[in-house]
Design a protein around this motif. Sequence first.
Motif, PDB file in Angstrom:
ATOM      1  N   ALA A   1       0.874  -1.134   0.089  1.00  0.00           N
ATOM      2  CA  ALA A   1       0.153   0.056  -0.027  1.00  0.00           C
ATOM      3  C   ALA A   1       0.931   1.398  -0.059  1.00  0.00           C
ATOM      4  CB  ALA A   1      -0.911  -0.145   1.189  1.00  0.00           C
ATOM      5  N   ALA A   2       1.907   1.066   0.569  1.00  0.00           N
ATOM      6  CA  ALA A   2       2.939   2.231   0.441  1.00  0.00           C
ATOM      7  C   ALA A   2       3.648   2.380  -0.763  1.00  0.00           C
ATOM      8  CB  ALA A   2       3.929   2.048   1.619  1.00  0.00           C
ATOM      9  N   GLY A   3       3.508   1.461  -1.738  1.00  0.00           N
ATOM     10  CA  GLY A   3       3.943   1.799  -2.974  1.00  0.00           C
ATOM     11  C   GLY A   3       5.457   1.315  -3.100  1.00  0.00           C
ATOM     12  N   ARG A   4       5.685   0.128  -2.068  1.00  0.00           N
ATOM     13  CA  ARG A   4       7.086  -0.357  -2.183  1.00  0.00           C
ATOM     14  C   ARG A   4       6.922  -2.064  -2.659  1.00  0.00           C
ATOM     15  NH1 ARG A   4       7.322   3.997  -0.568  1.00  0.00           N
ATOM     16  NH2 ARG A   4       8.852   4.947   1.021  1.00  0.00           N
ATOM     17  N   ASP A   5       7.988  -2.179  -3.491  1.00  0.00           N
ATOM     18  CA  ASP A   5       8.016  -3.648  -3.905  1.00  0.00           C
ATOM     19  C   ASP A   5       8.235  -4.638  -2.804  1.00  0.00           C
ATOM     20  OD1 ASP A   5       7.569  -3.154  -6.370  1.00  0.00           O
ATOM     21  OD2 ASP A   5       9.480  -3.538  -7.278  1.00  0.00           O
ATOM     22  N   LEU A   6       7.655  -5.644  -2.601  1.00  0.00           N
ATOM     23  CA  LEU A   6       7.847  -6.552  -1.642  1.00  0.00           C
ATOM     24  C   LEU A   6       8.323  -8.114  -2.075  1.00  0.00           C
ATOM     25  CD1 LEU A   6       7.259  -7.524   1.493  1.00  0.00           C
ATOM     26  CD2 LEU A   6       4.968  -8.033   0.761  1.00  0.00           C
ATOM     27  N   LEU A   7       9.421  -8.316  -1.605  1.00  0.00           N
ATOM     28  CA  LEU A   7      10.020  -9.613  -1.933  1.00  0.00           C
ATOM     29  C   LEU A   7       9.723 -10.636  -0.832  1.00  0.00           C
ATOM     30  CD1 LEU A   7      11.766 -11.264  -3.817  1.00  0.00           C
ATOM     31  CD2 LEU A   7      14.123 -10.528  -2.582  1.00  0.00           C
ATOM     32  N   ALA A   8       8.987 -11.659  -1.331  1.00  0.00           N
ATOM     33  CA  ALA A   8       8.457 -12.524  -0.086  1.00  0.00           C
ATOM     34  C   ALA A   8       9.339 -13.838  -0.033  1.00  0.00           C
ATOM     35  CB  ALA A   8       6.946 -12.864  -0.300  1.00  0.00           C
ATOM     36  N   VAL A   9       9.796 -14.261   1.200  1.00  0.00           N
ATOM     37  CA  VAL A   9      10.451 -15.285   1.146  1.00  0.00           C
ATOM     38  C   VAL A   9       9.644 -16.408   1.892  1.00  0.00           C
ATOM     39  CG1 VAL A   9      12.454 -16.428   2.489  1.00  0.00           C
ATOM     40  CG2 VAL A   9      12.722 -14.194   1.237  1.00  0.00           C
ATOM     41  N   SER A  10       8.662 -15.892   2.754  1.00  0.00           N
ATOM     42  CA  SER A  10       7.805 -17.141   3.651  1.00  0.00           C
ATOM     43  C   SER A  10       6.755 -17.258   2.649  1.00  0.00           C
ATOM     44  CB  SER A  10       7.511 -16.387   4.738  1.00  0.00           C
ATOM     45  OG  SER A  10       8.790 -16.300   5.572  1.00  0.00           O
TER      46      SER A  10
ATOM     47  N   ALA B   1      -4.198   0.562  -7.879  1.00  0.00           N
ATOM     48  CA  ALA B   1      -4.411   1.345  -6.803  1.00  0.00           C
ATOM     49  C   ALA B   1      -2.989   1.844  -6.126  1.00  0.00           C
ATOM     50  CB  ALA B   1      -5.348   0.716  -5.927  1.00  0.00           C
ATOM     51  N   ARG B   2      -2.119   0.853  -6.224  1.00  0.00           N
ATOM     52  CA  ARG B   2      -0.897   1.097  -5.802  1.00  0.00           C
ATOM     53  C   ARG B   2       0.231   0.687  -6.542  1.00  0.00           C
ATOM     54  NH1 ARG B   2       0.385  -3.835  -5.515  1.00  0.00           N
ATOM     55  NH2 ARG B   2      -1.323  -5.448  -5.072  1.00  0.00           N
ATOM     56  N   SER B   3       1.777   1.199  -6.240  1.00  0.00           N
ATOM     57  CA  SER B   3       2.818   0.683  -7.075  1.00  0.00           C
ATOM     58  C   SER B   3       3.461  -0.498  -6.836  1.00  0.00           C
ATOM     59  CB  SER B   3       3.732   2.023  -7.517  1.00  0.00           C
ATOM     60  OG  SER B   3       4.131   2.391  -6.474  1.00  0.00           O
ATOM     61  N   GLY B   4       3.505  -0.972  -5.675  1.00  0.00           N
ATOM     62  CA  GLY B   4       4.033  -1.902  -5.097  1.00  0.00           C
ATOM     63  C   GLY B   4       3.697  -3.278  -5.740  1.00  0.00           C
ATOM     64  N   ARG B   5       4.751  -4.374  -5.851  1.00  0.00           N
ATOM     65  CA  ARG B   5       4.352  -5.320  -6.435  1.00  0.00           C
ATOM     66  C   ARG B   5       4.983  -6.481  -5.664  1.00  0.00           C
ATOM     67  NH1 ARG B   5       8.187  -5.496 -11.261  1.00  0.00           N
ATOM     68  NH2 ARG B   5       9.441  -4.426  -9.814  1.00  0.00           N
ATOM     69  N   LEU B   6       4.216  -7.683  -5.439  1.00  0.00           N
ATOM     70  CA  LEU B   6       4.444  -8.818  -4.578  1.00  0.00           C
ATOM     71  C   LEU B   6       5.460  -9.537  -5.666  1.00  0.00           C
ATOM     72  CD1 LEU B   6       4.198 -10.584  -2.424  1.00  0.00           C
ATOM     73  CD2 LEU B   6       2.307 -11.886  -3.635  1.00  0.00           C
ATOM     74  N   LEU B   7       6.774  -9.905  -5.067  1.00  0.00           N
ATOM     75  CA  LEU B   7       7.845 -10.630  -5.772  1.00  0.00           C
ATOM     76  C   LEU B   7       7.979 -11.748  -5.074  1.00  0.00           C
ATOM     77  CD1 LEU B   7       9.965  -7.270  -6.354  1.00  0.00           C
ATOM     78  CD2 LEU B   7       8.533  -8.386  -8.077  1.00  0.00           C
ATOM     79  N   ILE B   8       8.303 -12.917  -5.628  1.00  0.00           N
ATOM     80  CA  ILE B   8       8.452 -13.983  -4.882  1.00  0.00           C
ATOM     81  C   ILE B   8       9.739 -14.940  -5.165  1.00  0.00           C
ATOM     82  CG2 ILE B   8       7.505 -16.581  -4.822  1.00  0.00           C
ATOM     83  CD1 ILE B   8       4.748 -15.279  -5.477  1.00  0.00           C
ATOM     84  N   CYS B   9      10.430 -14.866  -4.086  1.00  0.00           N
ATOM     85  CA  CYS B   9      11.745 -15.301  -4.258  1.00  0.00           C
ATOM     86  C   CYS B   9      11.877 -16.597  -4.344  1.00  0.00           C
ATOM     87  CB  CYS B   9      12.699 -14.980  -2.990  1.00  0.00           C
ATOM     88  SG  CYS B   9      14.248 -15.231  -2.792  1.00  0.00           S
ATOM     89  N   PRO B  10      12.638 -17.367  -5.185  1.00  0.00           N
ATOM     90  CA  PRO B  10      12.622 -18.838  -5.390  1.00  0.00           C
ATOM     91  C   PRO B  10      13.296 -19.574  -4.034  1.00  0.00           C
ATOM     92  CG  PRO B  10      13.283 -17.584  -7.302  1.00  0.00           C
ATOM     93  CD  PRO B  10      13.239 -16.732  -6.312  1.00  0.00           C
ATOM     94  N   GLY B  11      13.921 -18.638  -3.270  1.00  0.00           N
ATOM     95  CA  GLY B  11      14.555 -19.382  -2.098  1.00  0.00           C
ATOM     96  C   GLY B  11      15.493 -20.577  -2.164  1.00  0.00           C
ATOM     97  N   ALA B  12      14.987 -21.543  -1.521  1.00  0.00           N
ATOM     98  CA  ALA B  12      15.922 -22.721  -1.822  1.00  0.00           C
ATOM     99  C   ALA B  12      15.598 -23.679  -3.027  1.00  0.00           C
ATOM    100  CB  ALA B  12      15.472 -23.729  -0.512  1.00  0.00           C
ATOM    101  N   LEU B  13      14.740 -23.276  -3.893  1.00  0.00           N
ATOM    102  CA  LEU B  13      14.269 -23.929  -5.107  1.00  0.00           C
ATOM    103  C   LEU B  13      15.220 -23.421  -6.283  1.00  0.00           C
ATOM    104  CD1 LEU B  13      10.854 -24.843  -5.690  1.00  0.00           C
ATOM    105  CD2 LEU B  13      12.655 -26.321  -4.749  1.00  0.00           C
TER     106      LEU B  13
END
Length: 311
Positions: free
Chosen positions: A120-129, A148-160
């Motif tokens: 909501a604050a417009g930041r990209d979010l790199l998710a690990v969990s 409505a916002r500029s932040g994107r949900l980015l999914i980290c491949p993590g251990a894969l």
Amino acid sequence: MFASRYLEDGVAAGHGAVLRVGLIGHGAIGSSVADALRRGVVPGAVLGGVLTRGHTAATAAPAATAAPAAPTAPATPAAPAAPSAPARVRDLRELLASADVVVEAAGQRALREHGPAVLAAGRDLLAVSVGALADEALFRELTRPAAARSGRLLICPGALGGLDAVRAAALAGPPATVRLTSTKAPASLVQPWMDGATADRLRSLRPGDEPVTVFDGDAREAATRFPRNANVAATLALAAGDRADVRVRLVAAPDARLTRHVVEFAGPLGEYRFELANLPDPANPATSALVAPAVLRSLADLVPGVAWLVA
Ligand SMILES: NC(=O)C1=CN([C@@H]2O[C@H](COP(=O)(O)OP(=O)(O)OC[C@H]3O[C@@H](n4cnc5c(N)ncnc54)[C@H](O)[C@@H]3O)[C@@H](O)[C@H]2O)C=CC1
Ligand SMILES: O=C([O-])CC(=O)C(=O)O
């Protein structure tokens, strides 16, 4: 041409653009990422701030969660001494002020707690969990159309690994089979919801004993019931096109020196099998040592003005 882009170059090599990184979590993954950013491992990315709380696995005695025989990744001998004190911030508001992108490396609950406000604050979010996204309502909330916002949900491949091929193949049509088999040291798989007998059985497994299958089901249930082990199951399901039919088996192997993830994928363009055998992270044996570098790799792709990358 093939000189190191990371460790040798560093921020000091004259990368103009800067990506400020905010970290949620300063445990095994978060502290490694913070130290690497301070060392300039990702040119053009700097540590903005760290939001954490309480006692962390990185500062706790490793024996508390360690499987007896699990080897751990060696410390990087050539790395310069990294400052250990994180750039702590008091709350999410301060973190957002210090960051262009926020990395969640604090657990599924933290992704649920902070994810919506970060976007909501417009930041990209790199998710690990990533397993938190098995909750449909949270997934919908974090993936609402970006208008409505500029932040994107980015999914980290993590251990894969191999998810580039899985994503590409899934674009050609629905896969017939997507399977993940993860094998870990037994102590890492013990869960609070397990009955005493099951937990004791896992803890008492010794080298030479037969491996025990602790879960056989779908990715959503795996990620929910094993929140510190099966985030990769949710990641694979999303990479394969948000599939509900990804089969997951979790195996406790007393002889497991490495954490293994075997991905099997069959789709309209072919069949793929990837096997990763990861060293456990020294600070948290439930976490593969590959995860922190995977976060750094994801961040490297976000640095503005990067001249080339393997996309
Ligand atoms: N996608 C993947 O391949 C993997 C994902 N993970 C996920 O990453 C998470 C972190 O892993 P580790 O660093 O090994 O765990 P860890 O236990 O070493 O560290 C977790 C850190 O998060 C902090 N924390 C917890 N809740 C918080 C909150 N609400 N706000 C701020 N800080 C908070 C803790 O104090 C600690 O510093 C795991 O719980 C798991 O969900 C872990 C391994 C692989
Ligand atoms: O680090 C790993 O190997 C995988 C893991 O714990 C997770 O996906 O939660």
